[in-house]
Motif scaffolding. Structure first.
Motif, mmCIF file in Angstrom:
data_model
loop_
_atom_site.group_PDB
_atom_site.id
_atom_site.type_symbol
_atom_site.label_atom_id
_atom_site.label_comp_id
_atom_site.label_asym_id
_atom_site.label_seq_id
_atom_site.Cartn_x
_atom_site.Cartn_y
_atom_site.Cartn_z
ATOM 1 N N VAL A 108 0.852 -1.183 0.000
ATOM 2 C CA VAL A 108 0.000 0.000 0.000
ATOM 3 C C VAL A 108 0.891 1.237 0.000
ATOM 4 O O VAL A 108 1.837 1.341 0.775
ATOM 5 C CB VAL A 108 -0.968 -0.011 1.206
ATOM 6 C CG1 VAL A 108 -1.741 1.301 1.289
ATOM 7 C CG2 VAL A 108 -1.930 -1.187 1.101
ATOM 8 N N GLY A 109 0.607 2.134 -0.913
ATOM 9 C CA GLY A 109 1.366 3.366 -1.043
ATOM 10 C C GLY A 109 2.555 3.287 -1.979
ATOM 11 O O GLY A 109 3.130 4.304 -2.342
ATOM 12 N N LEU A 110 2.948 2.072 -2.378
ATOM 13 C CA LEU A 110 4.135 1.924 -3.232
ATOM 14 C C LEU A 110 3.844 1.274 -4.578
ATOM 15 O O LEU A 110 4.649 1.384 -5.498
ATOM 16 C CB LEU A 110 5.215 1.119 -2.517
ATOM 17 C CG LEU A 110 5.805 1.763 -1.264
ATOM 18 C CD1 LEU A 110 6.823 0.843 -0.622
ATOM 19 C CD2 LEU A 110 6.429 3.111 -1.602
ATOM 20 N N GLY A 111 2.768 0.552 -4.714
ATOM 21 C CA GLY A 111 2.455 -0.057 -6.003
ATOM 22 C C GLY A 111 2.345 -1.562 -5.947
ATOM 23 O O GLY A 111 2.408 -2.187 -4.882
ATOM 24 N N THR A 112 2.186 -2.127 -7.143
ATOM 25 C CA THR A 112 1.923 -3.554 -7.296
ATOM 26 C C THR A 112 2.811 -4.124 -8.394
ATOM 27 O O THR A 112 3.052 -3.475 -9.410
ATOM 28 C CB THR A 112 0.439 -3.771 -7.664
ATOM 29 O OG1 THR A 112 -0.371 -3.228 -6.611
ATOM 30 C CG2 THR A 112 0.112 -5.235 -7.864
ATOM 31 N N THR A 113 3.278 -5.349 -8.184
ATOM 32 C CA THR A 113 4.020 -6.088 -9.203
ATOM 33 C C THR A 113 3.299 -7.403 -9.443
ATOM 34 O O THR A 113 3.000 -8.139 -8.504
ATOM 35 C CB THR A 113 5.462 -6.392 -8.758
ATOM 36 O OG1 THR A 113 6.129 -5.159 -8.495
ATOM 37 C CG2 THR A 113 6.212 -7.177 -9.817
ATOM 38 N N ILE A 114 3.012 -7.672 -10.705
ATOM 39 C CA ILE A 114 2.438 -8.955 -11.086
ATOM 40 C C ILE A 114 3.464 -9.671 -11.952
ATOM 41 O O ILE A 114 4.042 -9.072 -12.866
ATOM 42 C CB ILE A 114 1.108 -8.791 -11.825
ATOM 43 C CG1 ILE A 114 0.082 -8.164 -10.884
ATOM 44 C CG2 ILE A 114 0.611 -10.131 -12.363
ATOM 45 C CD1 ILE A 114 -1.316 -8.081 -11.417
ATOM 46 N N GLN A 115 3.693 -10.951 -11.638
ATOM 47 C CA GLN A 115 4.629 -11.759 -12.419
ATOM 48 C C GLN A 115 3.882 -12.935 -13.012
ATOM 49 O O GLN A 115 3.072 -13.574 -12.333
ATOM 50 C CB GLN A 115 5.759 -12.293 -11.540
ATOM 51 C CG GLN A 115 6.716 -11.255 -11.096
ATOM 52 C CD GLN A 115 7.925 -11.864 -10.398
ATOM 53 O OE1 GLN A 115 8.036 -13.079 -10.220
ATOM 54 N NE2 GLN A 115 8.848 -11.020 -10.015
ATOM 55 N N ILE A 116 4.176 -13.214 -14.273
ATOM 56 C CA ILE A 116 3.703 -14.452 -14.877
ATOM 57 C C ILE A 116 4.938 -15.203 -15.347
ATOM 58 O O ILE A 116 5.903 -14.608 -15.821
ATOM 59 C CB ILE A 116 2.685 -14.231 -16.021
ATOM 60 C CG1 ILE A 116 3.233 -13.328 -17.105
ATOM 61 C CG2 ILE A 116 1.392 -13.669 -15.477
ATOM 62 C CD1 ILE A 116 2.323 -13.206 -18.316
#
Length: 128
Positions: A108-116
């Motif tokens: 929260v407050g820093l972002g999201t990383t999605i990996q496939i």
């Protein structure tokens, strides 16, 4: 990646849908002027695509069910875009149908990383 790097097998229409959804989400949930980072790596027989945004991140209570669909989360798009909660559930299904895996990390407050990730296959050599 260059021609000598491994490749993956998969449905090109499904791959496009996965990439489109992940990029759309990263942009949709990022602040105006924020960055979206895309990285593709070949590591130990695995191809890994990471998409990271600088958005507000996902509430930890939402993360455990983020791939269920429909699943609306408490995070809202930054420019008022619509969101139906279907995208990541569909992404997971499509990726797994191609023998891949999907994971998500968010602060929260820093972002999201999605990996496939997908199993790599050796690049075919051209026979003359």
């Amino acid at each position: 990646l260059t021609a000598e790097h491994p490749m993956m097998q998969g449905n090109p229409v499904a791959l496009l849908r996965v990439f489109d959804n992940l990029m759309s989400n990263a942009i949709k949930f990022s602040p105006v002027g924020g960055n979206v980072y895309v990285n593709l790596e070949d590591e130990d027989g695995t191809l890994r695509l990471s998409i990271r945004d600088e958005g507000e991140g996902i509430n930890p209570k939402d993360l455990s069910q983020i791939f269920s669909h429909p699943k609306k989360i408490s995070t809202r798009p930054t420019a008022g875009e619509s969101s139906n909660g279907l995208g990541l559930g569909i992404v997971k299904e499509l990726v797994e149908e191609m023998d891949g895996a999907v994971s998500i990390e968010s602060t929260v407050g820093l972002g999201t990383t999605i990996q496939i990730t997908f199993p790599a296959i050796p690049h075919p050599t051209v026979q003359s």
